[in-house]
Design a protein around this motif. Structure first.
Motif, PDB file in Angstrom:
ATOM      1  N   ALA A 189       0.827  -1.214   0.000  1.00  0.00           N
ATOM      2  CA  ALA A 189       0.000   0.000   0.000  1.00  0.00           C
ATOM      3  C   ALA A 189       0.858   1.260   0.000  1.00  0.00           C
ATOM      4  CB  ALA A 189      -0.929  -0.006   1.205  1.00  0.00           C
ATOM      5  N   ASN A 190       1.948   1.247   0.750  1.00  0.00           N
ATOM      6  CA  ASN A 190       2.809   2.427   0.813  1.00  0.00           C
ATOM      7  C   ASN A 190       3.389   2.755  -0.564  1.00  0.00           C
ATOM      8  OD1 ASN A 190       2.322   2.646   3.516  1.00  0.00           O
ATOM      9  ND2 ASN A 190       4.280   1.780   4.168  1.00  0.00           N
ATOM     10  N   LEU A 191       3.827   1.723  -1.266  1.00  0.00           N
ATOM     11  CA  LEU A 191       4.403   1.922  -2.600  1.00  0.00           C
ATOM     12  C   LEU A 191       3.346   2.373  -3.595  1.00  0.00           C
ATOM     13  CD1 LEU A 191       6.723   1.702  -4.629  1.00  0.00           C
ATOM     14  CD2 LEU A 191       6.212  -0.739  -4.840  1.00  0.00           C
ATOM     15  N   ALA A 192       2.198   1.722  -3.583  1.00  0.00           N
ATOM     16  CA  ALA A 192       1.138   2.048  -4.540  1.00  0.00           C
ATOM     17  C   ALA A 192       0.618   3.465  -4.345  1.00  0.00           C
ATOM     18  CB  ALA A 192       0.002   1.031  -4.411  1.00  0.00           C
ATOM     19  N   LEU A 193       0.387   3.853  -3.101  1.00  0.00           N
ATOM     20  CA  LEU A 193      -0.164   5.180  -2.823  1.00  0.00           C
ATOM     21  C   LEU A 193       0.880   6.274  -2.999  1.00  0.00           C
ATOM     22  CD1 LEU A 193      -2.387   4.343   0.288  1.00  0.00           C
ATOM     23  CD2 LEU A 193      -3.116   4.694  -2.065  1.00  0.00           C
ATOM     24  N   SER A 194       2.145   5.955  -2.731  1.00  0.00           N
ATOM     25  CA  SER A 194       3.210   6.955  -2.891  1.00  0.00           C
ATOM     26  C   SER A 194       3.459   7.279  -4.355  1.00  0.00           C
ATOM     27  CB  SER A 194       4.514   6.447  -2.247  1.00  0.00           C
ATOM     28  OG  SER A 194       4.361   6.281  -0.859  1.00  0.00           O
ATOM     29  N   SER A 195       3.120   6.356  -5.245  1.00  0.00           N
ATOM     30  CA  SER A 195       3.408   6.551  -6.671  1.00  0.00           C
ATOM     31  C   SER A 195       2.283   7.273  -7.417  1.00  0.00           C
ATOM     32  CB  SER A 195       3.644   5.190  -7.336  1.00  0.00           C
ATOM     33  OG  SER A 195       2.444   4.428  -7.351  1.00  0.00           O
ATOM     34  N   ARG A 196       1.146   7.487  -6.759  1.00  0.00           N
ATOM     35  CA  ARG A 196      -0.021   8.018  -7.469  1.00  0.00           C
ATOM     36  C   ARG A 196       0.185   9.437  -7.991  1.00  0.00           C
ATOM     37  NH1 ARG A 196      -5.507   7.004  -4.265  1.00  0.00           N
ATOM     38  NH2 ARG A 196      -4.382   8.245  -2.714  1.00  0.00           N
ATOM     39  N   ASN A 197       1.014  10.226  -7.316  1.00  0.00           N
ATOM     40  CA  ASN A 197       1.232  11.601  -7.756  1.00  0.00           C
ATOM     41  C   ASN A 197       2.439  11.748  -8.673  1.00  0.00           C
ATOM     42  OD1 ASN A 197      -0.976  12.750  -6.507  1.00  0.00           O
ATOM     43  ND2 ASN A 197       0.113  13.193  -4.605  1.00  0.00           N
ATOM     44  N   LEU A 198       3.053  10.636  -9.035  1.00  0.00           N
ATOM     45  CA  LEU A 198       4.160  10.679  -9.995  1.00  0.00           C
ATOM     46  C   LEU A 198       3.586  10.302 -11.365  1.00  0.00           C
ATOM     47  CD1 LEU A 198       6.944   8.914  -7.882  1.00  0.00           C
ATOM     48  CD2 LEU A 198       6.653  11.364  -8.286  1.00  0.00           C
ATOM     49  N   PRO A 199       3.498  11.250 -12.299  1.00  0.00           N
ATOM     50  CA  PRO A 199       2.797  11.005 -13.565  1.00  0.00           C
ATOM     51  C   PRO A 199       3.429   9.956 -14.462  1.00  0.00           C
ATOM     52  CG  PRO A 199       3.983  13.090 -13.636  1.00  0.00           C
ATOM     53  CD  PRO A 199       4.058  12.609 -12.222  1.00  0.00           C
ATOM     54  N   ASP A 200       4.732   9.716 -14.314  1.00  0.00           N
ATOM     55  CA  ASP A 200       5.411   8.768 -15.200  1.00  0.00           C
ATOM     56  C   ASP A 200       5.765   7.469 -14.492  1.00  0.00           C
ATOM     57  OD1 ASP A 200       7.274   9.892 -13.547  1.00  0.00           O
ATOM     58  OD2 ASP A 200       8.827  10.132 -15.076  1.00  0.00           O
ATOM     59  N   VAL A 201       5.052   7.158 -13.411  1.00  0.00           N
ATOM     60  CA  VAL A 201       5.323   5.933 -12.645  1.00  0.00           C
ATOM     61  C   VAL A 201       4.010   5.186 -12.416  1.00  0.00           C
ATOM     62  CG1 VAL A 201       6.149   4.959 -10.469  1.00  0.00           C
ATOM     63  CG2 VAL A 201       7.328   6.927 -11.472  1.00  0.00           C
ATOM     64  N   LYS A 202       4.045   3.877 -12.627  1.00  0.00           N
ATOM     65  CA  LYS A 202       2.872   3.046 -12.373  1.00  0.00           C
ATOM     66  C   LYS A 202       3.301   1.773 -11.655  1.00  0.00           C
ATOM     67  CE  LYS A 202      -1.065   0.749 -14.589  1.00  0.00           C
ATOM     68  NZ  LYS A 202      -1.813   0.510 -15.851  1.00  0.00           N
ATOM     69  N   VAL A 203       2.520   1.361 -10.663  1.00  0.00           N
ATOM     70  CA  VAL A 203       2.808   0.143  -9.900  1.00  0.00           C
ATOM     71  C   VAL A 203       1.709  -0.883 -10.176  1.00  0.00           C
ATOM     72  CG1 VAL A 203       3.131  -0.845  -7.605  1.00  0.00           C
ATOM     73  CG2 VAL A 203       3.961   1.471  -8.092  1.00  0.00           C
ATOM     74  N   ILE A 204       2.101  -2.084 -10.567  1.00  0.00           N
ATOM     75  CA  ILE A 204       1.129  -3.167 -10.773  1.00  0.00           C
ATOM     76  C   ILE A 204       1.647  -4.439 -10.127  1.00  0.00           C
ATOM     77  CG2 ILE A 204       0.225  -2.222 -12.931  1.00  0.00           C
ATOM     78  CD1 ILE A 204       1.871  -4.253 -14.440  1.00  0.00           C
TER      79      ILE A 204
END
Length: 206
Positions: free
Chosen positions: A160-175
C-alpha cells in the motif's frame, strides 16, 4: 540464462538474479505485439453509442395528410428521418469492439515485450522497496538515486505504501505480477522488477 544485478534502494549491488532465456530471450515480432496491444486498447471502448432508427422512434403510424391535392411532398410517416423528432439515418448502434486473441499469442507477446526491455537494457531488479510511510517525496528520491523515470514497477505483493506513494508521480505506475500486460510494458521506457516477482513471472509464462 541472463544474469542481472539485484540492487538495493541505494543503488548498490547486493546479488545477482538469473532470467530464463525461454522468456527473456524470445525473438521480438512487431506484428504480434501490435495485435495484442490493439486488442487491449479496443477492449476499453464501451461501444454504447446508439441512435434510434425510424423503427425505434415512438410516434403515430397514421398517414399525415392525403396523398394528392395538398401541394406537399408525399409523406407517409411522422417518424421519417426527414422530419424533426424522426429516426436517424446511418447512426451508430451498440456494438462490441473486442478483438479475440488466442491465449498462446498473448503469452508469446508478453514474452516478447519482456525480451525487448532486456535487449534494450531497460530492466532493473530491486531487492525490496522499504517505504516506511506513504511519502511521494521518499519514493521520488529512491527513483532519482536509481536514475529511473518513465517507469513501470512490478511487485509480487500488495504494498500500500508503494502504490499510494506513486499516485502523484505522472510517469510511474505500480502493478502486481498478476496484472502484468504487454501494453503497460511497452508504454513505459523502464521496467523495475522486484526480485521476488521474477519467479512468479517465469512460472506464469513457462
Amino acid at each position: 540464462m541472463a544474469a542481472v544485478d539485484v540492487l538495493n534502494s541505494a543503488g548498490e549491488k547486493v546479488s545477482e538474479a538469473q532470467l530464463s532465456d525461454a522468456i527473456f530471450k524470445t525473438p521480438v515480432k512487431n506484428s504480434v505485439l501490435h495485435q495484442v496491444v490493439r486488442s487491449q486498447l479496443v477492449a476499453k471502448r464501451e461501444g454504447t453509442a446508439a441512435c434510434k432508427t425510424r423503427g425505434m422512434v415512438k410516434g403515430s403510424t397514421k398517414k399525415m395528410f392525403k396523398q394528392k391535392g395538398t401541394g406537399n411532398a408525399r409523406a407517409g410517416s411522422i417518424k421519417s428521418p426527414l422530419r424533426k423528432g424522426g429516426g436517424v439515418i446511418f447512426g451508430p448502434s451498440q456494438r462490441s469492439y473486442a478483438i479475440k486473441v488466442p491465449k498462446k499469442v498473448k503469452k508469446l507477446a508478453l514474452k516478447m515485450a519482456l525480451s525487448s526491455k532486456l535487449e534494450d537494457n531497460n530492466i532493473t531488479v530491486l531487492d525490496d522497496f522499504k517505504l516506511e510511510a506513504i511519502k511521494t517525496k521518499q519514493l521520488a528520491t529512491v527513483l532519482n538515486t536509481l536514475k529511473l523515470n518513465d517507469l513501470l514497477i512490478v511487485s509480487d505483493t500488495e504494498d500500500a505504501n508503494l502504490a499510494l506513494s506513486s499516485r502523484n508521480l505522472p510517469d510511474v505506475k505500480v502493478i502486481k505480477t498478476e496484472g502484468l500486460n504487454v501494453y503497460d510494458i511497452l508504454k513505459f521506457k523502464n521496467l523495475l522488477l522486484m526480485a521476488d516477482s521474477i519467479q512468479n513471472i517465469e512460472g506464469r509464462l513457462s
